[in-house]
Each structure stands twice: as C-alpha cells, then as structure tokens.
Enzyme design. Structure first.
Site, PDB file in Angstrom:
ATOM      1  N   GLY A 111       0.973  -1.147  -0.028  1.00 33.24           N
ATOM      2  CA  GLY A 111       0.030  -0.058  -0.013  1.00 33.24           C
ATOM      3  C   GLY A 111       0.876   1.186  -0.112  1.00 33.24           C
ATOM      4  O   GLY A 111       2.094   1.236   0.073  1.00 33.24           O
ATOM      5  N   SER A 169       5.917  -1.874  -2.094  1.00 35.67           N
ATOM      6  CA  SER A 169       5.774  -2.720  -3.488  1.00 35.67           C
ATOM      7  C   SER A 169       4.981  -2.408  -4.482  1.00 35.67           C
ATOM      8  O   SER A 169       3.810  -3.250  -4.325  1.00 35.67           O
ATOM      9  CB  SER A 169       5.690  -4.227  -2.746  1.00 35.67           C
ATOM     10  OG  SER A 169       4.648  -4.150  -1.965  1.00 35.67           O
TER      11      SER A 169
END
Ligand code: ADP
Length: 179
Positions: A15, A89
């Site tokens: 996130g 990520s």
C-alpha cells in the site's frame, strides 16, 4: 489459511506510504506473539538503511529491493518464522515474484487501501511534503505509480476503520477466527 501455528508464513503488506503497513503489522505481531508464535517484522524502511542501502527508487531498483526482501523472508519462513513484510511494493510483477520466491502456499498479500489524500494528510514521515516540494523524486503516488493488487487475500480500507478494528478484521480474515 488455518489457525496460526509454528509453520512459517509471510503476510505481505502492500500500500501507499502512510496507508498503515507498519502500524497494522506491529499490532498483528503483538497478537501473534501472545499466541506463542515467533514473528519477524521485515520492514521496508529498515531494509533500505542496510541490506538495500545501495538501491534507489527506479523500477529496476524497486524490483531488486523486493527480490532481496522476498529472499530474506524465505530464509526466515524456512526457520518457522511468521514474517510480516511491510513494503510499498507498488508493482504487480514484483509482488508476484515475491509470492513465487516465498511459495504461494505460505504467502498472503494484504492490500491496505487508503486514498492518497488521506495518506498525504497523515504524512507520518514528512515524505509527501518533501515529494511535493520536489526534494525527493519517484515517490509512489506522486510521480511514481502504484499498481493496485488484482487479487490480494485481504483488503483493509484503513481510512474507514480505526486501528484496533482494522487489526481485528485483518486477523479474522487471515486466520480462522476460532483461534
Ligand atoms: P506505512 O507503514 O504504510 O507507511 P504507517 O503505519 O507508518 O504507514 O502510518 C499509518 C498512519 O495512519 C499511522 O499514523 C496510523 O496511526 C494511522 N492510521 C489511522 N487509521 C489507521 C488504520 N485503520 N490502520 C493503520 N493505520 C491507521
């Protein structure tokens, strides 16, 4: 996933910066430790100060950042640790690669969904302000993309729930709630 037990697994939090990865991972860690599990919080910011200090924020460096993180997570999992990995990520392909390195059967992706405006208003580390001022570049959500996960095992909207409710929902959705 079954009740948490001593077999290793990875909970991979993804996130935006400020979405709540570290906050929820720390809470979940305490909860799992109370159940007697060995938990390791593998934190993206911490990794970038050491093992990954040579990497920047280009797509290639982000890919390598996640690859190394996944390899470290795999080593820990093979020792029976429950690894809580907190990494922005932002790229789908990199998260897929992490799943593949660790093993899909012991990998759960948790997407912490939060509008960028809320993350930016939290600005926990002051990074959004720096990115808006042009002091840092390639900042996810500002001048670098975030690819929303297609099929995460769990989605938590952290702008909708207070922290304690968010961690309860996370736990219930990850594990059998009889635990
Ligand atoms: P990240 O690790 O994703 O960059 P942090 O955990 O450092 O994010 O910061 C998230 C901030 O949002 C914290 O200040 C936390 O208290 C706040 N927050 C508010 N609601 C939630 C929630 N439901 N889940 C997680 N964090 C929340």
């Amino acid at each position: 996933m079954d009740l948490p037990d001593q077999r290793g697994f990875v909970i991979w939090f993804t996130g935006l910066s400020g979405a709540g990865k570290t906050t929820l991972a720390q809470k979940l860690k305490s909860r799992l430790e109370r159940q007697g599990l060995n938990v390791y919080l593998l934190d993206g910011d911490v990794l970038r100060t050491g093992l990954n200090a040579d990497l920047g924020f280009s797509p290639a460096d982000r890919r390598e950042n996640i690859r190394r993180a996944a390899e470290v997570a795999r080593l820990l999992v093979e020792e029976g640790y429950c690894v809580l990995a907190t990494f922005i990520s932002p790229f789908h392909a990199d998260r897929q690669k992490a799943r593949q390195i660790i093993g899909a059967h012991r990998f759960k992706e948790v997407y912490l969904k939060c509008p960028i405006a809320i993350c930016e208003s939290r600005d926990v580390k002051g990074l959004y302000q720096k990115a808006r001022a042009g002091l840092i570049s390639d900042f996810t959500g500002i001048d670098s993309p975030y690819e929303v996960p297609d099929h995460p095992e769990v989605v938590i909207a952290t702008d909708q729930l207070p922290v304690e409710e968010a961690v309860n929902k996370l736990y219930d959705e990850l594990f059998d709630s009889n635990g």
